[in-house]
Design an enzyme around this catalytic site. Structure first.
Site, PDB file in Angstrom:
ATOM      1  N   GLU A 194       0.831  -1.217   0.000  1.00  0.00           N
ATOM      2  CA  GLU A 194       0.000   0.000   0.000  1.00  0.00           C
ATOM      3  C   GLU A 194       0.862   1.262   0.000  1.00  0.00           C
ATOM      4  O   GLU A 194       0.813   2.081   0.930  1.00  0.00           O
ATOM      5  CB  GLU A 194      -0.941   0.002   1.213  1.00  0.00           C
ATOM      6  CG  GLU A 194      -1.920  -1.165   1.169  1.00  0.00           C
ATOM      7  CD  GLU A 194      -2.992  -1.154   2.241  1.00  0.00           C
ATOM      8  OE1 GLU A 194      -4.049  -1.740   2.031  1.00  0.00           O
ATOM      9  OE2 GLU A 194      -2.765  -0.564   3.315  1.00  0.00           O
ATOM     10  N   GLU A 386      -5.267  -8.374  -1.108  1.00  0.00           N
ATOM     11  CA  GLU A 386      -5.968  -8.383   0.181  1.00  0.00           C
ATOM     12  C   GLU A 386      -7.439  -8.112  -0.050  1.00  0.00           C
ATOM     13  O   GLU A 386      -7.795  -7.239  -0.839  1.00  0.00           O
ATOM     14  CB  GLU A 386      -5.460  -7.257   1.106  1.00  0.00           C
ATOM     15  CG  GLU A 386      -4.065  -7.424   1.591  1.00  0.00           C
ATOM     16  CD  GLU A 386      -3.640  -6.305   2.546  1.00  0.00           C
ATOM     17  OE1 GLU A 386      -4.521  -5.697   3.184  1.00  0.00           O
ATOM     18  OE2 GLU A 386      -2.430  -6.047   2.630  1.00  0.00           O
TER      19      GLU A 386
HETATM   20  C1  BGP Z   1      -4.311  -3.097   4.889  1.00  0.00           C
HETATM   21  C2  BGP Z   1      -2.960  -3.583   5.338  1.00  0.00           C
HETATM   22  C3  BGP Z   1      -2.959  -4.826   6.143  1.00  0.00           C
HETATM   23  C4  BGP Z   1      -4.207  -5.089   6.905  1.00  0.00           C
HETATM   24  C5  BGP Z   1      -5.490  -4.680   6.266  1.00  0.00           C
HETATM   25  C6  BGP Z   1      -6.704  -4.680   7.157  1.00  0.00           C
HETATM   26  O1  BGP Z   1      -4.322  -1.714   4.934  1.00  0.00           O
HETATM   27  O2  BGP Z   1      -2.113  -3.793   4.242  1.00  0.00           O
HETATM   28  O3  BGP Z   1      -1.763  -4.925   6.823  1.00  0.00           O
HETATM   29  O4  BGP Z   1      -4.111  -5.148   8.226  1.00  0.00           O
HETATM   30  O5  BGP Z   1      -5.407  -3.438   5.653  1.00  0.00           O
HETATM   31  O6  BGP Z   1      -6.691  -3.566   7.977  1.00  0.00           O
HETATM   32  P1  BGP Z   1      -6.873  -3.638   9.539  1.00  0.00           P
HETATM   33  O7  BGP Z   1      -5.851  -4.580  10.027  1.00  0.00           O
HETATM   34  O8  BGP Z   1      -6.676  -2.278  10.005  1.00  0.00           O
HETATM   35  O9  BGP Z   1      -8.254  -4.141   9.734  1.00  0.00           O
END
Ligand code: BGP
Length: 493
Positions: A194, A386
């Site tokens: 990201e 993701e």
């Molecule tokens: C993205 C990241 C992850 C992850 C995911 C979910 O922004 O790349 O590392 O954690 O989001 O977000 P969160 O963990 O805040 O729910």
């Protein structure tokens, strides 16, 4: 009767010629089904075997809270889900779902504890040897993120992270080291997770220690330039060192819808989307787009580039990957609308969508839109790096007497999104694969909570640090196993 269409006489369609009901799902045969995690959110063992601290070790509340002076016990990431000691069992469990690909990251500070050393830490390298060997033994391709929100703390505190150009050299050394070590084990790579997060969260996104309120846009674009050069250099190196290996970029893919069809809202949407696409534009096309150069000119931003930088940027990535959790809305004047919550970014609330317990708006069709948007722009293979639902799970007793979670809400979320991925494939988009985020429960990146669970596998650990760390399969485990086994056919059931 004859029809005149396009100046040609045709017979009307006969009943048997009507559009056929689609028999088969369109996922390609070699579709890379799998899941994703990141080192800092699950490994734990924050100071074992020579690992140096990373920025995450002093971020006990994620991006929601202040950094601590030093790693403190309340920071759940210090133990994570203890993947560092349990990787073999975890990989076996994940492989039980038939994963073809497993996206994970290397903790840079395991390999170079401070980040600026000449020589790597052998124990760190040996750990990932074991992890990748286990993946391959169980038939999963590892897909490795080189930098997933875990800049070595020393580089943050002593160099101000990616604001300092010297990080390009340190990153290059790190890349050379891991490319050469894992050349026979890892084919798929990603440079920065990201990468666009630098704009809103410069510490997490780019290891920038200076408080974000003190940073100018110039500072952030300059740091992004260093990351772009480093990413292009890593891509060049990878192609030289591991022929056939693939490098991807990775952006937080939260595109916008206009709140109304007013032309000024459309323009606002175009601008909001450029804030996302700028990052993939540079990495996929190999040059700075004219819209950003004009913006810099208008705002008096001057990016310092060294001779050779622009030439280097031409080493473009092989594929584009992105995270997708939600879409958002925007308008020329957002103040009249309700603000929405979101994944490291937020917009105006879309009145037509439901939201997760954390207020992230759920929009499966937005994934089809995003895939088409990226593909129209670059015509490069895409990877959904993701996607998933963070939810509070209740552990109950399953039919076999084992603890489990009846996570039908997660199944519904994933099913709806995967059906849209399939539609995108049917639209003609080249989708390489799909990785469900947090395939085993882990610590949240934004809030550093454990109760925000994404996994097919439940990990018994709670926000207060209690729990046995035992692993239990949720209902979604068997569901996803079947999806993979049938190459998506079971999504129709
Ligand atoms: C993205 C990241 C992850 C992850 C995911 C979910 O922004 O790349 O590392 O954690 O989001 O977000 P969160 O963990 O805040 O729910």
């Amino acid at each position: 009767m004859l029809w005149l269409r396009g100046g040609v006489l045709r017979t009307p369609p006969q009943p048997h010629q009507k559009k056929k009901e689609k028999a088969k799902m369109s996922f390609p045969k070699n579709f890379l089904w799998g899941g994703a995690i990141a080192a800092n959110q699950c490994e734990g063992a924050w100071n074992e075997d020579g690992k140096g601290p990373s920025i995450q070790d002093v971020m006990p509340r994620g991006v929601m809270g202040p950094v601590s002076d030093q790693p403190e016990a309340s920071n759940l990431k210090l133990v994570g889900i203890d993947f560092y000691h349990r990787y073999e069992d975890d990989i076996r469990l994940l492989a039980g779902m038939g994963f073809k690909i497993f996206r994970l990251s290397i903790a840079w500070s395991r390999i170079f504890p401070r980040g600026d050393e000449e020589e790597p830490n052998e124990a760190g390298l040996a750990f990932y040897d074991k992890v990748f060997d286990a993946c391959l033994r169980y038939g999963m391709e590892p897909l490795v993120t080189l930098s997933h929100y875990e800049t070595p703390l020393y580089l943050a505190q002593h160099y101000d992270g990616w604001r300092d150009r010297r990080l390009i050299g340190f990153f290059e050394r790190y890349c050379r080291t891991v490319f050469s070590r894992y050349r026979d084990k890892v084919k798929y790579w990603i440079t920065f997770n990201e990468i666009n997060a630098i704009m809103n969260f410069p510490l997490m996104g780019a290891g920038i220690w200076t408080p974000k309120e003190k940073l100018t846009l110039q500072d952030k674009y300059q740091a992004a330039h260093h990351e772009f050069v480093a990413s292009a250099l890593a891509t060049k190196l990878l192609h030289e060192m591991i022929p056939g290996a693939k490098m991807g970029c990775m952006v937080l893919g939260a595109l916008s819808y206009p709140m109304t069809p007013k032309p000024e809202d459309m323009i606002a949407m175009m601008e909001a989307d450029r804030n996302v696409m700028f990052f993939s534009d540079v990495q996929a096309r190999g040059y700075y787009p004219s819209y950003i150069r004009k913006r810099w000119e208008r705002e008096g931003i001057e990016i310092h580039m060294e001779p050779g930088d622009e030439e280097l940027l031409k080493n473009t990535v092989d594929y584009i990957s992105f995270s997708y959790y939600m879409s958002k809305c925007t308008a020329a004047d957002c103040s009249q609308y309700q603000k929405g919550a979101g994944n490291l970014t937020s917009g105006v609330k879309n009145p037509y969508l439901k939201e997760s317990e954390w207020g992230w708006q759920i929009d499966p069709q937005g994934l089809r839109y995003t895939l088409n948007y990226f593909y129209d722009r670059y015509q490069k293979p895409l990877f959904v790096a993701e996607n998933g639902l963070g939810a509070v799970d209740q552990l109950t007793e399953g039919p076999d007497g084992q603890p489990t979670v009846q996570d039908d809400y997660r199944i519904a979320y994933l099913r709806d999104h995967l059906l849209e991925v399939e539609k995108a494939v049917e639209d003609g988009v080249d989708v390489m694969g799909y990785a469900a985020w947090g395939c085993i429960d882990l610590v949240s990146a934004s809030s550093a909570q454990l109760k925000k669970r994404y996994g097919f596998i439940y990990v018994d650990r709670n926000d207060d640090g209690t729990g046995t760390l035992a692993r239990y399969k949720k209902k979604s485990y068997d569901w996803y196993r079947r999806v993979i086994e049938t190459n998506g056919e079971s999504l129709k059931e």
